[in-house]
Scaffold this active site. Structure first.
Site, mmCIF file in Angstrom:
data_model
loop_
_atom_site.group_PDB
_atom_site.id
_atom_site.type_symbol
_atom_site.label_atom_id
_atom_site.label_comp_id
_atom_site.label_asym_id
_atom_site.label_seq_id
_atom_site.Cartn_x
_atom_site.Cartn_y
_atom_site.Cartn_z
ATOM 1 N N SER A 52 0.827 -1.210 0.000
ATOM 2 C CA SER A 52 0.000 0.000 0.000
ATOM 3 C C SER A 52 0.860 1.257 0.000
ATOM 4 C CB SER A 52 -0.910 0.022 1.226
ATOM 5 O OG SER A 52 -1.773 -1.085 1.201
HETATM 6 C C1 SAM Z 1 -3.216 -4.024 -0.289
HETATM 7 S S1 SAM Z 1 -2.575 -5.618 -0.060
HETATM 8 C C2 SAM Z 1 -1.901 -5.553 1.575
HETATM 9 C C3 SAM Z 1 -0.847 -4.511 1.764
HETATM 10 C C4 SAM Z 1 0.017 -4.728 2.962
HETATM 11 N N1 SAM Z 1 -0.691 -4.737 4.205
HETATM 12 C C5 SAM Z 1 1.166 -3.734 3.042
HETATM 13 O O1 SAM Z 1 2.087 -4.012 3.793
HETATM 14 O O2 SAM Z 1 1.166 -2.704 2.368
HETATM 15 C C6 SAM Z 1 -4.042 -6.582 0.227
HETATM 16 C C7 SAM Z 1 -3.771 -8.047 0.444
HETATM 17 O O3 SAM Z 1 -4.965 -8.649 0.927
HETATM 18 C C8 SAM Z 1 -4.903 -10.005 0.556
HETATM 19 N N2 SAM Z 1 -6.214 -10.627 0.745
HETATM 20 C C9 SAM Z 1 -7.311 -10.569 -0.053
HETATM 21 N N3 SAM Z 1 -8.314 -11.280 0.475
HETATM 22 C C10 SAM Z 1 -7.844 -11.802 1.628
HETATM 23 C C11 SAM Z 1 -8.403 -12.639 2.645
HETATM 24 N N4 SAM Z 1 -9.659 -13.098 2.562
HETATM 25 N N5 SAM Z 1 -7.634 -12.976 3.694
HETATM 26 C C12 SAM Z 1 -6.341 -12.534 3.790
HETATM 27 N N6 SAM Z 1 -5.769 -11.756 2.863
HETATM 28 C C13 SAM Z 1 -6.504 -11.389 1.813
HETATM 29 C C14 SAM Z 1 -4.395 -9.971 -0.864
HETATM 30 O O4 SAM Z 1 -3.816 -11.210 -1.227
HETATM 31 C C15 SAM Z 1 -3.400 -8.823 -0.811
HETATM 32 O O5 SAM Z 1 -2.083 -9.294 -0.685
#
Ligand code: SAM
Length: 416
Positions: A84
């Site tokens: 992000s």
């Molecule tokens: C925007 S990214 C996370 C960014 C991260 N927190 C950072 O350090 O910047 C969103 C993440 O959510 C994950 N995601 C989507 N659905 C999910 C779920 N049901 N459970 C866990 N992770 C999930 C995706 O695989 C993706 O890697």
């Protein structure tokens, strides 16, 4: 953890002094934007070599406050994972009000955000970060190891819908993926009085909301507009795009969330029919956010999807306004009306108005203008209050206002 100026990092030919300069400039900007406010957040953002999480990206880019490094897209080209943007990470961490010694769950991994949180909670605290995608957890684990935070971060591959039951309870939960609902695990794994920060989609628009747990209920304590990648797994619930104009490069559509099925053919015909305008006399500054106005419109109207359009559609005069987040649009049968602005005689002030299309265009444009005026008169200086109650809570136990029903919860939006 401190990074000593002058030290070089493993995968970079750039000396750390210039990396440190990039971090300092980023932090200064985050402070100016109001995203980083507390000394602990500022210190964490000043020290972490975040560029190591996206080695394929130009180092300077990774320190731009609004830059999100996309790390995965799905088969339809939809972004499904990213590191992000620094501004969004700082904003969510501030919303969570994290203190040393806390136990924090992050849903959606990337490594960077978890490392910032780990720096703040310190050695007496712990961070658990969960991602549904093994490629992402592998990257995150590599990053936290490379930066030394593996000592107080646990990386798990699982569907975050279920939280992390083996590590609960948590003082804070930060969700970093767009959620249409709040599963019971997030509430039950949060300590009483603990904070849940979640990008919650309400009728198409996503706001990262800080909630405080009060028994079975969550009560909002501030929110900010934002964009996040969509949830996968058990909680997947994506918005649907209804195209009203399908010429390549100038597409216009309606983003539908829990809205009634529209009269697609009627609305397509309406878009190409002459438009009507209605003006409110209410003015806003050029850089004034309309997020609270839009939440007011969401509160009062039942059927308010979001109009999306490509810049070329606006350039051709097919629509009067565009926004990456979508423009609230009142739909009634085969007519629709959306909010817009026009310049006034006062520099940098714009009048709010409505453009309508279709047989009932004037009637619904006038109704929307009335609500722009109500917002200006009665709500402009207030903020909405959002509460989450378990599904099945009777209406008479909810605060009066707009209720959005989701499988697990009833989301109640009220105004003072
Ligand atoms: C925007 S990214 C996370 C960014 C991260 N927190 C950072 O350090 O910047 C969103 C993440 O959510 C994950 N995601 C989507 N659905 C999910 C779920 N049901 N459970 C866990 N992770 C999930 C995706 O695989 C993706 O890697």
């Amino acid at each position: 953890m401190d990074y000593v100026p002058g030290m070089t990092t493993e995968n970079s030919a750039t000396p750390c002094t210039s990396e440190q300069h990039l971090r300092d400039v980023m932090v200064q900007r985050l402070i100016e934007l109001g995203a980083a406010r507390s000394p602990r957040v500022v210190a964490a953002f000043r020290s972490l070599p975040r560029h190591l999480a996206a080695p394929e990206v130009d180092i300077a880019k990774t320190y731009e406050p609004e830059f999100a490094a996309i790390t995965k897209t799905d088969e339809n080209g939809v972004d499904i994972s990213s590191v992000s943007a620094p501004r969004v990470q700082a904003m969510q961490i501030e919303q969570a009000d994290i203190q040393p010694g806390m136990r924090v769950l992050e849903i959606g991994s990337g490594g960077v955000n978890a490392a910032y949180v780990a720096e703040i909670v310190g050695d007496q605290g712990h961070v658990v970060t969960v991602d549904i995608d093994r490629d992402v957890t592998q990257r995150a684990a590599d990053f936290v190891k490379a930066t030394g935070y593996d000592r107080n971060i646990t990386v798990l591959t699982a569907d975050g819908e279920h939280g992390a039951p083996d590590h609960a309870p948590f003082d804070r939960i930060i969700v970093t993926v767009q959620a249409a609902d709040i599963p019971p695990a997030w509430i039950h794994q949060l300590s009483e009085g603990g904070r849940l920060v979640v990008p919650l989609r309400m009728r198409g628009m996503t706001r990262t909301v800080a909630f405080v747990r009060d028994g079975e209920r969550l009560v909002s304590d501030g929110f900010e507009l934002c964009g996040f990648v969509p949830m996968q797994g058990a909680g997947e619930n994506r918005v649907r795009l209804l195209l009203l104009h399908d010429i390549e490069g100038e597409e216009i559509g309606l983003r539908l969330d829990d809205h009634p099925e529209p009269d697609a053919e009627g609305l397509r015909a309406a878009l190409h029919a002459p438009r009507v305008e209605a003006w409110s006399g209410v003015t806003v500054a050029g850089d004034e956010s309309k997020e609270h106005l839009d939440l007011w419109l969401t509160t009062v109207f039942d059927n308010l999807p979001l109009l999306t359009a490509k810049p070329a559609a606006r350039a051709r005069g097919l629509v009067a306004s565009i926004s990456p987040l979508g423009i609230p649009t009142l739909v009634e049968g085969n007519s629709f009306a959306y909010r817009t602005v026009r310049p006034t005689d006062v520099p940098d002030r714009f009048e709010l108005g409505v453009i309508g299309h279709g047989l009932c265009a004037q009637k619904i444009a006038d109704r929307m203008v009335e609500q722009l005026q109500v917002w200006d008169r009665e709500h402009r200086s207030h903020r909405a209050h959002i509460e989450i109650h378990p599904a099945g809570t009777p209406d008479d136990r909810l605060p009066a206002g707009r209720v959005i029903d989701r499988p697990h919860t009833r989301v109640a939006i009220t105004w003072p």
